[in-house]
Design an enzyme around this catalytic site. Structure first.
Site, short mmCIF file in Angstrom:
data_model
loop_
_atom_site.label_atom_id
_atom_site.label_comp_id
_atom_site.label_asym_id
_atom_site.label_seq_id
_atom_site.Cartn_x
_atom_site.Cartn_y
_atom_site.Cartn_z
N GLU A 27 0.84 -1.19 0.00
CA GLU A 27 0.00 0.00 0.00
C GLU A 27 0.88 1.25 0.00
O GLU A 27 2.06 1.17 0.31
CB GLU A 27 -0.96 -0.02 1.20
CG GLU A 27 -0.28 -0.17 2.53
CD GLU A 27 -1.25 -0.47 3.67
OE1 GLU A 27 -2.16 -1.28 3.48
OE2 GLU A 27 -1.10 0.13 4.74
N LYS B 187 2.82 4.50 1.07
CA LYS B 187 3.27 5.10 2.32
C LYS B 187 2.94 6.58 2.20
O LYS B 187 3.65 7.35 1.56
CB LYS B 187 4.77 4.88 2.53
CG LYS B 187 5.23 5.37 3.89
CD LYS B 187 6.61 4.87 4.22
CE LYS B 187 6.97 5.12 5.67
NZ LYS B 187 6.83 6.51 6.12
N ASP C 41 2.61 10.31 2.90
CA ASP C 41 3.51 11.23 3.58
C ASP C 41 2.69 12.32 4.25
O ASP C 41 2.58 13.44 3.76
CB ASP C 41 4.49 11.82 2.57
CG ASP C 41 5.63 12.55 3.27
OD1 ASP C 41 5.79 12.38 4.49
OD2 ASP C 41 6.36 13.29 2.59
N TYR D 273 -5.37 2.91 7.68
CA TYR D 273 -4.76 1.67 7.21
C TYR D 273 -4.41 0.71 8.35
O TYR D 273 -3.71 -0.26 8.13
CB TYR D 273 -3.52 1.95 6.38
CG TYR D 273 -2.58 2.96 7.04
CD1 TYR D 273 -1.88 2.63 8.18
CD2 TYR D 273 -2.43 4.24 6.51
CE1 TYR D 273 -1.05 3.54 8.80
CE2 TYR D 273 -1.59 5.16 7.11
CZ TYR D 273 -0.91 4.82 8.25
OH TYR D 273 -0.10 5.73 8.87
N CYS E 205 21.39 -1.85 -37.43
CA CYS E 205 21.42 -2.32 -36.05
C CYS E 205 22.85 -2.31 -35.55
O CYS E 205 23.73 -2.87 -36.20
CB CYS E 205 20.84 -3.73 -35.98
SG CYS E 205 21.15 -4.53 -34.38
N CYS F 23 24.10 -6.16 -35.14
CA CYS F 23 24.27 -7.13 -36.23
C CYS F 23 24.43 -6.48 -37.59
O CYS F 23 24.71 -7.16 -38.58
CB CYS F 23 23.09 -8.09 -36.26
SG CYS F 23 21.55 -7.30 -36.76
N CYS G 249 19.62 -11.71 -34.84
CA CYS G 249 20.50 -10.71 -34.22
C CYS G 249 20.97 -11.22 -32.85
O CYS G 249 20.15 -11.61 -32.02
CB CYS G 249 19.72 -9.41 -34.06
SG CYS G 249 20.60 -8.14 -33.17
P1 AMP Z 1 8.56 6.24 9.72
O1 AMP Z 1 7.93 7.53 10.20
O2 AMP Z 1 9.47 6.40 8.56
O3 AMP Z 1 9.05 5.36 10.81
O4 AMP Z 1 7.35 5.43 9.07
C1 AMP Z 1 6.29 5.00 9.85
C2 AMP Z 1 5.11 5.87 9.63
O5 AMP Z 1 4.68 5.80 8.29
C3 AMP Z 1 3.93 5.41 10.39
O6 AMP Z 1 3.96 5.84 11.71
C4 AMP Z 1 2.81 6.07 9.65
O7 AMP Z 1 2.56 7.35 10.15
C5 AMP Z 1 3.36 6.26 8.25
N1 AMP Z 1 2.60 5.57 7.22
C6 AMP Z 1 2.18 6.11 6.06
N2 AMP Z 1 1.52 5.23 5.32
C7 AMP Z 1 1.47 4.07 6.01
C8 AMP Z 1 0.89 2.80 5.77
N3 AMP Z 1 0.25 2.53 4.65
N4 AMP Z 1 1.06 1.85 6.71
C9 AMP Z 1 1.72 2.11 7.85
N5 AMP Z 1 2.28 3.30 8.14
C10 AMP Z 1 2.17 4.29 7.23
ZN ZN Z 2 20.37 -6.65 -34.88
#
Ligand code: AMP
Ligand code: ZN
Length: 707
Positions: free
Chosen positions: A119, A121, A123, A229, A415, A418, A438
């Protein structure tokens, strides 16, 4: 009933109706992403409810949408201890480490293949939402993971967070990420600029800044959003797998980040991780990578966590950096289908921890679009482990006399591998080498045939393939028994011209041609060569889809290869199929059908296939999954759910056995479920099936019905 109480009754009903409508529209907007009314109409309904509640304060309820506008400013945030800590994630920038993570998981669980969910991540800023009896009670930030800030008043203002959910669980904590969408962020900064306020550096900063506002009214004015999530404390609710949780969250009215995938095994995970990166532009939220989670929660319990992070999940972060350098030359690489791919030869430049001297230029059209010319100063971008690419040209630094790039002229019409003529393929926006023999194409076809998602023959690397397919000079020690051993140079002809030749290889052929061959290490060389021969021989018994994929039929990737194998059950049947018959298979359109019949119509391809047959490669190994099974069998055509722990099967094995008998395996119990198979300690699904009156089989009954 007197007049006053009658009008109160009308107001109460209207308020009830408005709340329901506002909730429904919120859900359509945030969860389904398909609003039915405009923002203005929504505000109109909200205003009407506010007026009603102002006239009849008794009607105000804590879960009313009017309560989202923000209450009084707070003196500060109270601290809150998380019942279940909010952990961070182990992360990496290396796909190699993602594979190592899988190896650790498999080893700890004692299994060979694990299902994962991939899934985005997101931000943003993490949040935990606590519902009791379906009502939002508390919202908290992560803080240090054990204790966070109580930001309930702020969270209420976020329309994507439901104030009430259809769950009577005593405690249901859900966790996720608050974020500011790209468009919302742009608008917010525009406004700040107009007002002479400092701009936010990025959506994440803006989100964090907003949630820290002590005045909920300010937060209410910021169009924050959320995706969920994970869960925290649960009482009266539970799920068996992560995929089920994500579905269930959506069902409860929580926004869930899309796309996400349930993957079989780590190689599929890696494909999805890369796919997600390519689709970053489609998403409204910023991502800094992908999260890979083991799907089965019983495995989570087995794997546990370190002090900092769980052992059942891993974040793969996309690193994205730019550097400027000079484009010294453009070379052309020939792939297995003959396509000429232009490659940038760069003045070496450090980027994201490595030195970059080459980067892909994709194709001629792309070069023309970006107007990249040899000699240009260019910006190189590397994102994650994706191959570095030339992003753009620094026009101000273009040398005088730099010419627009023309691939045909650059190649001299030939090419580079070749020397045969190249031709423009109008469909693929590419130039192709027209010579099927080739050497570059031969090498490419063999590399594809042996690759992991095709025939999966281990130990045949690029260098080995090169030395098998070209003539090689080797040192041969000849002992004529008279003058003793003498070393002579011998020229060996190419021994592999097509994929079928692999099956005729002897250990000695391989040993002689092994790159970096150490003449004094013949023992180990022979061992490696024998091992490779065994791997080649073993591949004769591969399932049919691997062979179909390995042949490299244009437009037929792994997924289609699997479908075709299921549908036709043997290579001969597939070869004999008319285009019309092919086109009726799901996901096979006219183009693919034509591409398959074209492929088998070519004499050269037929020859290779006959050679494979003579070598003993099986053309008919198909393990029937869906659609198979004996129509008289108990499970045939039924929709089945498996829950709890079975003694004799893993969950996967049980699913497989059901599919082989023509059942459709479902993840959750619903009205359409026809059978539930319940192992030991089955939970919510058991109860659900009972409630719906669905037949429930225990393991013994399951085994009986399998037979
Ligand atoms: P980090 O801050 O780099 O340790 O990453 C962990 C944090 O990523 C978690 O605490 C969440 O806030 C965030 N996060 C974002 N998307 C996800 C996801 N799909 N599953 C779990 N954590 C996620
Ligand atoms: Zn070729």
């Amino acid at each position: 009933m007197d007049g006053a109480s009658q009008s109160f009754e009308v107001a109460r009903e209207r308020a009830e109706f408005l709340r329901g409508e506002l909730e429904r529209h919120n859900r359509l907007y945030y969860v389904e992403a398909s609003p039915e009314i405009s923002d203005r109409e929504f505000d109109g309904l909200l205003r009407e409810l506010q007026d009603l509640e102002a006239a009849h304060p008794e009607l105000v309820r804590p879960d009313s949408p009017t309560q989202r506008v923000g209450g009084e400013p707070l003196p500060g945030f109270a601290s809150l201890r998380h019942a279940v800590p909010m952990m961070s994630l182990d992360n990496t920038y290396s796909l190699g480490e993602v594979r190592e993570f899988d190896a650790r998981v498999c080893k700890a669980l004692g299994v060979e293949l694990v299902d994962y969910v991939v899934e985005p991540k997101v931000d943003g800023v993490s949040i935990s939402l606590r519902y009791e009896g379906g009502l939002l009670r508390v919202a908290a930030t992560r803080g240090d993971g054990r204790t966070g800030d109580d930001i309930t008043a702020n969270a209420r203002t976020i329309r994507a967070i439901p104030l009430r959910i259809a769950s009577d669980a005593a405690v249901l904590e859900v966790r996720g990420e608050v974020y500011l969408g790209h468009a919302a962020f742009a608008r917010l900064n525009q406004e700040r600029e107009k007002n002479g306020e400092p701009l936010f550096a990025n959506p994440r900063n803006a989100t964090a800044g907003s949630l820290k506002q002590l005045d909920p009214k300010v937060v209410a004015a910021r169009p924050l959003s959320v995706v969920l999530y994970a869960t925290g404390e649960l009482e009266g609710a539970g799920w068996d797998t992560h995929a089920e949780l994500l579905e269930a969250l959506k069902g409860l009215g929580f926004p869930v980040a899309r796309p996400w995938w349930l993957c079989r095994g780590i190689e599929e995970v890696i494909e999805r991780v890369e796919e997600l990166q390519g689709r970053e532009g489609e998403l409204d939220f910023a991502i800094d990578g992908a999260v890979v989670k083991v799907n089965e929660y019983r495995y989570w319990r087995q794997l546990g966590a370190t002090a900092k992070a769980p052992r059942f999940a891993m974040a793969y972060k996309y690193s994205s950096e730019q550097a400027e350098t000079r484009l010294r030359a453009i070379t052309l690489q020939v792939g297995r289908t003959g396509v000429l791919t232009p490659v940038a030869e760069l003045e070496p430049v450090p980027l994201a921890g490595s030195t970059i001297a080459r980067a892909t230029l994709h194709n001629e059209d792309e070069i023309k679009r970006k107007d990249i010319r040899i000699g240009d100063a260019v910006l190189i971008k590397k994102a994650g482990e994706v191959i570095p690419a030339v992003e753009s040209v620094v026009l101000a630094k273009r040398p005088a006399g730099a010419e627009p790039f023309d691939l045909f002229a650059h190649a001299g019409g030939k090419c580079p591998e070749c020397g045969e003529a190249i031709a423009r393929d109008p469909e693929a926006a590419a130039w192709r080498c027209t010579n099927e023999e080739c050497p570059a194409q031969v090498r490419g076809r063999i590399a594809h045939f042996v690759s992991r998602r095709a025939m999966n023959i281990d130990g045949l690397g690029e260098a080995m393939i090169a030395s098998l397919t070209t003539k090689t000079m080797v040192q041969e020690t000849v002992d004529d028994g008279l003058f003793g051993a003498t070393a002579t140079e011998v020229e060996l002809p190419p021994i592999v011209r097509d994929v079928a030749d692999l099956y005729a290889l002897k250990p000695k052929d391989i040993e002689l041609r092994r790159p970096n061959r150490a003449a004094d290490a013949q023992q180990t060389e022979m061992k490696l060569a024998s091992k490779l021969c065994r791997a080649i021989a073993a591949s004769k018994n591969n399932e049919l889809w691997r062979l179909i994929h390995g042949l490299g039929i244009p437009n037929v990737g792994e997924g289609l290869a699997r479908k075709l194998a299921q549908e036709f059950s043997s290579l001969d049947a597939l070869m004999g199929a008319e285009a019309e018959a092919l086109a009726t298979v799901r996901d096979v359109g006219a183009i693919v059908a034509a591409s398959v019949t074209d492929y088998f119509a070519r004499a050269g391809n037929r020859d290779v296939i006959e050679k494979l047959r003579r070598a003993g490669v099986r053309f008919d190994r198909v393990e029937k999954v869906a659609g198979g099974g004996n129509p008289d069998g108990y499970f045939f055509g039924k929709r089945v759910v498996v829950t709890g722990t079975l003694e004799a099967f893993t969950r996967e094995e049980a699913h497989e056995a059901l599919r082989q008998r023509g059942a459709t395996v479902m993840g959750t119990v619903g009205k359409t479920t026809q059978v539930l198979i319940a192992g030991a300690s089955a939970g919510s699904k058991y109860a659900a099936a009972q409630k719906l009156g669905i037949p429930i089989l225990d393991e013994a009954a399951f085994i009986r019905h399998l037979e």
